[in-house]
Design an enzyme around this catalytic site. Structure first.
Site, PDB file in Angstrom:
ATOM      1  N   CYS A  36     -14.316 -21.402  19.761  1.00  0.00           N
ATOM      2  CA  CYS A  36     -13.482 -21.603  18.342  1.00  0.00           C
ATOM      3  C   CYS A  36     -12.562 -22.855  18.880  1.00  0.00           C
ATOM      4  O   CYS A  36     -12.001 -23.187  20.038  1.00  0.00           O
ATOM      5  CB  CYS A  36     -12.613 -20.379  18.265  1.00  0.00           C
ATOM      6  N   CYS A  54      -7.302 -21.206  20.466  1.00  0.00           N
ATOM      7  CA  CYS A  54      -8.515 -21.598  21.390  1.00  0.00           C
ATOM      8  C   CYS A  54      -8.501 -22.902  21.863  1.00  0.00           C
ATOM      9  O   CYS A  54      -8.895 -23.398  23.063  1.00  0.00           O
ATOM     10  CB  CYS A  54      -9.687 -21.278  20.656  1.00  0.00           C
ATOM     11  N   ASP A 103      -2.993   7.586  -3.399  1.00  0.00           N
ATOM     12  CA  ASP A 103      -4.100   8.294  -3.743  1.00  0.00           C
ATOM     13  C   ASP A 103      -4.682   9.338  -2.528  1.00  0.00           C
ATOM     14  O   ASP A 103      -3.775   9.467  -1.459  1.00  0.00           O
ATOM     15  CB  ASP A 103      -5.276   7.459  -3.703  1.00  0.00           C
ATOM     16  N   ASP A 134       0.642  -1.166   0.084  1.00  0.00           N
ATOM     17  CA  ASP A 134      -0.109  -0.027  -0.113  1.00  0.00           C
ATOM     18  C   ASP A 134       0.909   1.460   0.115  1.00  0.00           C
ATOM     19  O   ASP A 134       2.109   0.999   0.292  1.00  0.00           O
ATOM     20  CB  ASP A 134      -0.781  -0.037   1.197  1.00  0.00           C
TER      21      ASP A 134
END
Ligand SMILES: [Zn+2]
Length: 494
Positions: free
Chosen positions: A275, A280, A121, A86
């Site tokens: 999970c 987990c 941008d 990016d």
């Protein structure tokens, strides 16, 4: 050729595709975890172990801190990963101006050779007014044009043209069309919905994605900057978003927030992990809370990424099986703001119907639930078909669906009626959601391949009856009704 994008499977306006990059083909929809090269709570190896063969990192940070000076794949020791960089636009959004020009950052990216890169941008972010938003759009378009030479000379990078305009849909449309017409850019990206995501303003997000996607070529992949929460990912994919990136997994982890497929929870409020990812399975919420910050953040980030990956995969399965609509319906009930996103997507039913494939490999019955199911492409198509339907006889025979078997043509009760009336009448079966189904075509998909609830909500019944009654009024002088005495469908007699 690098940048080629091939669609393999479609459902609604979503698709599974293959994007060709310098480091091999990646299957979309795909999620790029944001890696911050300065903060090493979670490493590239962690990300690869979870199952991501791709990530995004910020070229501005790499350049400013002199972290990468030649080939990024070699310097980050990830020769096999697809790397996206990016440009620093996110930093503009956070901190205002940054000390680098568009040209410099594009030149730098062409030097470090990521697989996918983005120009610098100007994000619309939360522009104060339309004039300010317009400036970000025009400036972004100008910047895309000013670096075309560098981009042409580094054609083994997939260059991305951000699309700005924020919530101003006319600007977004204009920006999308301009970006689409610039054929130097093989990938397009919807910029800066981060603020909108933070405010749970998912209806605006849906409008934005629709506006962009419907104004660019289907052949170009569309990236969504900052789309990192599992509950909204399937909705974006259904509209045609092909890739995502986000730092949410790590930002949430730093803040002790645990992502589930439907919401985010605070670690200190949790007693159990439902999970079964490696984190987990091994630890309890208490274990994590007792750890030092660094370890806890890393483990939470790993869990969060598992959830995002799981959501992407689940959505792909739904596309493959042709049940994306049902999947969205299921997700909709996770939160009122997600439900709003679902209702907003239904507003674009014609667009979804247009791209939804009519036939999929394996025939699977469609599941119909409530009045929202009227917006399914299959039901919309049937409505359109019935609008064009030309009666052959003056008499319509209507048989209510209750207790009859599908396929209807093999039902004994229907067979008897058909035998008696087939030369004098057009025969229909009245079915909730569909309205009337002509017996003669009732075998074709999905007119006999559906499941409907035994309890049907009043609105669905009402809407079905309206459809049927309008049809009869318009097209027939006489009707005969069978099997409707005990039906919940009330069909008007002429
Ligand atoms: Zn987990």
């Amino acid at each position: 050729m690098i940048g080629d994008f091939e669609v393999k499977d479609e459902d609604l306006a979503g698709r599974i595709g293959i994007l060709e990059t310098k480091h091999g083909k990646i299957e979309t929809p795909v999620f790029f975890p944001v890696i911050n090269a300065l903060k090493s709570e979670i490493g590239i190896n962690d990300i690869i172990d979870i199952g991501f063969n791709n990530f995004i990192t910020n070229a501005y940070i790499l350049k400013k801190n002199n972290l990468v000076t030649t080939d990024i794949h070699e310097e980050l020791k990830s020769q096999k990963s697809v790397i996206m960089t990016d440009s620093g636009a996110y930093q503009i959004l956070e901190y205002g101006e940054i000390e680098i020009s568009n040209k410099e950052i594009v030149e730098y990216q062409s030097k470090i050779k990521p697989d996918i890169a983005v120009i610098l941008d100007i994000p619309t972010g939360e522009a104060e007014n339309e004039l300010e938003a317009k400036y970000t759009v025009e400036e972004t378009i100008k910047r895309a044009t000013e670096v075309e030479d560098i981009i042409t000379s580094s054609s083994d990078i997939i260059w991305t043209h951000p699309i700005q305009g924020g919530k101003y849909l006319d600007l977004l449309k204009y920006s999308a069309q301009k970006a689409n017409n610039n054929d130097k850019y093989k990938m397009l990206a919807l910029g800066s919905p981060t603020v909108i995501m933070q405010n749970y303003d998912y209806t605006s997000l849906i409008d934005m994605i629709y506006t962009v996607r419907s104004n660019i070529s289907r052949g170009k992949p569309l990236h969504l900057f900052g789309g990192g929460v599992p509950h909204i990912i399937p909705f974006a994919i259904a509209l045609g978003v092909d890739s995502f990136d986000s730092a949410s997994y790590i930002l949430y982890a730093r803040d002790n927030r645990y992502i589930t497929r439907n919401r985010t929870l605070r670690l200190d409020k949790m007693e159990y992990f439902s999970c079964s990812c490696p984190v987990c399975s091994k630890y309890s919420p208490k274990d994590l809370l007792e750890m030092d910050n660094k370890n806890r953040t890393r483990l939470l980030a790993i869990h969060n990424l598992y959830k995002i990956l799981e959501e992407i995969r689940e959505t792909k399965i739904a596309i493959k099986e042709g049940r994306l609509f049902e999947y969205l319906q299921e997700k909709a009930y996770s939160h009122p703001s997600v439900y709003s996103a679902f209702l907003r997507i239904l507003k674009y039913h014609d667009y979804l119907e247009k791209y939804d494939p009519r036939v999929k490999g394996e025939v699977r019955g469609i599941l119909l639930y409530d009045s929202n199911s009227f917006y399914r492409p299959e039901i919309i198509r049937h409505d359109k078909f019935m609008m064009q339907f030309k009666p052959k006889h003056n008499l319509a025979v209507i048989i209510c669906y209750d207790n009859l078997n599908v396929p209807f043509i093999y039902d004994d009760y229907i067979k008897d009626i058909a035998y008696e009336y087939e030369n004098d009448a057009d025969i229909f079966i009245a079915v909730p959601f569909y309205g009337l189904i002509p017996l003669s075509i009732s075998e074709s998909y999905p007119l006999s391949q559906f499941e409907i609830p035994t309890e049907i909500d009043d609105l669905t019944l009402k809407l079905t009856e309206n459809k049927i009654n309008e049809f009869i009024e318009k097209k027939y002088k006489q009707i005969k009704i069978f099997n409707c005495e005990k039906s919940k469908l009330h069909i008007m007699s002429v």
